[in-house]
Design a protein around this motif. Sequence first.
Motif, PDB file in Angstrom:
ATOM      1  N   THR A  12       0.828  -1.208   0.000  1.00  0.00           N
ATOM      2  CA  THR A  12       0.000   0.000   0.000  1.00  0.00           C
ATOM      3  C   THR A  12       0.861   1.255   0.000  1.00  0.00           C
ATOM      4  O   THR A  12       0.487   2.263  -0.606  1.00  0.00           O
ATOM      5  CB  THR A  12      -0.977   0.011   1.200  1.00  0.00           C
ATOM      6  N   GLY A  13       2.025   1.214   0.638  1.00  0.00           N
ATOM      7  CA  GLY A  13       2.933   2.358   0.604  1.00  0.00           C
ATOM      8  C   GLY A  13       3.449   2.630  -0.793  1.00  0.00           C
ATOM      9  O   GLY A  13       3.532   3.785  -1.220  1.00  0.00           O
ATOM     10  N   VAL A  14       3.773   1.575  -1.529  1.00  0.00           N
ATOM     11  CA  VAL A  14       4.230   1.741  -2.914  1.00  0.00           C
ATOM     12  C   VAL A  14       3.104   2.303  -3.780  1.00  0.00           C
ATOM     13  O   VAL A  14       3.322   3.202  -4.602  1.00  0.00           O
ATOM     14  CB  VAL A  14       4.752   0.395  -3.476  1.00  0.00           C
ATOM     15  N   VAL A  15       1.885   1.807  -3.573  1.00  0.00           N
ATOM     16  CA  VAL A  15       0.755   2.308  -4.357  1.00  0.00           C
ATOM     17  C   VAL A  15       0.507   3.787  -4.053  1.00  0.00           C
ATOM     18  O   VAL A  15       0.285   4.586  -4.967  1.00  0.00           O
ATOM     19  CB  VAL A  15      -0.519   1.464  -4.080  1.00  0.00           C
ATOM     20  N   VAL A  16       0.556   4.165  -2.783  1.00  0.00           N
ATOM     21  CA  VAL A  16       0.336   5.563  -2.412  1.00  0.00           C
ATOM     22  C   VAL A  16       1.405   6.457  -3.033  1.00  0.00           C
ATOM     23  O   VAL A  16       1.091   7.483  -3.651  1.00  0.00           O
ATOM     24  CB  VAL A  16       0.313   5.732  -0.874  1.00  0.00           C
ATOM     25  N   GLN A  17       2.660   6.093  -2.879  1.00  0.00           N
ATOM     26  CA  GLN A  17       3.729   6.936  -3.419  1.00  0.00           C
ATOM     27  C   GLN A  17       3.678   6.987  -4.940  1.00  0.00           C
ATOM     28  O   GLN A  17       3.873   8.049  -5.531  1.00  0.00           O
ATOM     29  CB  GLN A  17       5.094   6.440  -2.953  1.00  0.00           C
ATOM     30  N   GLY A  18       3.417   5.857  -5.578  1.00  0.00           N
ATOM     31  CA  GLY A  18       3.297   5.848  -7.036  1.00  0.00           C
ATOM     32  C   GLY A  18       2.144   6.719  -7.499  1.00  0.00           C
ATOM     33  O   GLY A  18       2.265   7.465  -8.469  1.00  0.00           O
ATOM     34  N   GLY A  19       1.015   6.639  -6.792  1.00  0.00           N
ATOM     35  CA  GLY A  19      -0.137   7.477  -7.138  1.00  0.00           C
ATOM     36  C   GLY A  19       0.150   8.947  -6.946  1.00  0.00           C
ATOM     37  O   GLY A  19      -0.263   9.785  -7.753  1.00  0.00           O
ATOM     38  N   VAL A  45      -6.320   4.427  -0.129  1.00  0.00           N
ATOM     39  CA  VAL A  45      -5.190   3.513   0.059  1.00  0.00           C
ATOM     40  C   VAL A  45      -4.294   4.003   1.198  1.00  0.00           C
ATOM     41  O   VAL A  45      -3.726   3.200   1.937  1.00  0.00           O
ATOM     42  CB  VAL A  45      -4.398   3.327  -1.255  1.00  0.00           C
ATOM     43  N   THR A  46      -4.185   5.323   1.379  1.00  0.00           N
ATOM     44  CA  THR A  46      -3.424   5.858   2.510  1.00  0.00           C
ATOM     45  C   THR A  46      -4.053   5.424   3.828  1.00  0.00           C
ATOM     46  O   THR A  46      -3.353   5.066   4.775  1.00  0.00           O
ATOM     47  CB  THR A  46      -3.349   7.392   2.434  1.00  0.00           C
ATOM     48  N   GLU A  47      -5.383   5.438   3.899  1.00  0.00           N
ATOM     49  CA  GLU A  47      -6.060   4.971   5.111  1.00  0.00           C
ATOM     50  C   GLU A  47      -5.865   3.470   5.310  1.00  0.00           C
ATOM     51  O   GLU A  47      -5.766   3.001   6.439  1.00  0.00           O
ATOM     52  CB  GLU A  47      -7.543   5.318   5.064  1.00  0.00           C
ATOM     53  N   LEU A  48      -5.816   2.706   4.233  1.00  0.00           N
ATOM     54  CA  LEU A  48      -5.503   1.276   4.357  1.00  0.00           C
ATOM     55  C   LEU A  48      -4.073   1.093   4.861  1.00  0.00           C
ATOM     56  O   LEU A  48      -3.793   0.239   5.707  1.00  0.00           O
ATOM     57  CB  LEU A  48      -5.661   0.569   3.008  1.00  0.00           C
ATOM     58  N   MET A  84      -4.902   0.443  13.342  1.00  0.00           N
ATOM     59  CA  MET A  84      -3.812   1.366  13.668  1.00  0.00           C
ATOM     60  C   MET A  84      -2.815   0.720  14.628  1.00  0.00           C
ATOM     61  O   MET A  84      -1.606   0.914  14.495  1.00  0.00           O
ATOM     62  CB  MET A  84      -4.368   2.659  14.244  1.00  0.00           C
ATOM     63  N   VAL A  85      -3.304  -0.080  15.571  1.00  0.00           N
ATOM     64  CA  VAL A  85      -2.396  -0.780  16.491  1.00  0.00           C
ATOM     65  C   VAL A  85      -1.571  -1.818  15.731  1.00  0.00           C
ATOM     66  O   VAL A  85      -0.356  -1.939  15.952  1.00  0.00           O
ATOM     67  CB  VAL A  85      -3.185  -1.418  17.658  1.00  0.00           C
ATOM     68  N   LEU A  86      -2.210  -2.557  14.819  1.00  0.00           N
ATOM     69  CA  LEU A  86      -1.453  -3.527  14.013  1.00  0.00           C
ATOM     70  C   LEU A  86      -0.404  -2.829  13.153  1.00  0.00           C
ATOM     71  O   LEU A  86       0.712  -3.336  12.989  1.00  0.00           O
ATOM     72  CB  LEU A  86      -2.392  -4.346  13.132  1.00  0.00           C
TER      73      LEU A  86
END
Length: 136
Positions: free
Chosen positions: A22-29, A78-81, A92-94
């Motif tokens: 999800t981090g890669v998707v966010v940054q790519g987006g 996706v950032t929230e995911l 958020m704890v996980l």
Amino acid sequence: MRKWHRWTSVLFGLFMLWIAVTGVVVQGGRIYAQGQPRPAAAPAAPGAPQVREREGPPPAAAGQRPPQSRLRQVIHFVTELHSGEQFGIVGMVLSLLSGAALVFFSVSGMWMYVQLYTGRLKRLPNPTARERFFWR
């Protein structure tokens, strides 16, 4: 240390994979969205005072967000995911524990490497530079 490293990786491996993807998707987006034009603001209500145009995006009305493109909506979702916010406090704890596990993996991995390194130096009488740092 190896046992803790191994079992923690089994437990948090999938969560860390989720966070990485999800981090890669966010940054790519976000990189892709940099080249996209922003949507125009809604026209002013009739009778409203005219505001002189200025550079950059128009200011939002009090409590109102400017319209977002579909791409920006997806990036926000996706950032929230990615942060776990989409799943509430449990997510958020996980996410927090997965970040702590990543720190643990880094430290324990370096610790295990140092242990193997010192053991190899004791076993080899005159190691070459390659034998000193890498396995065959």
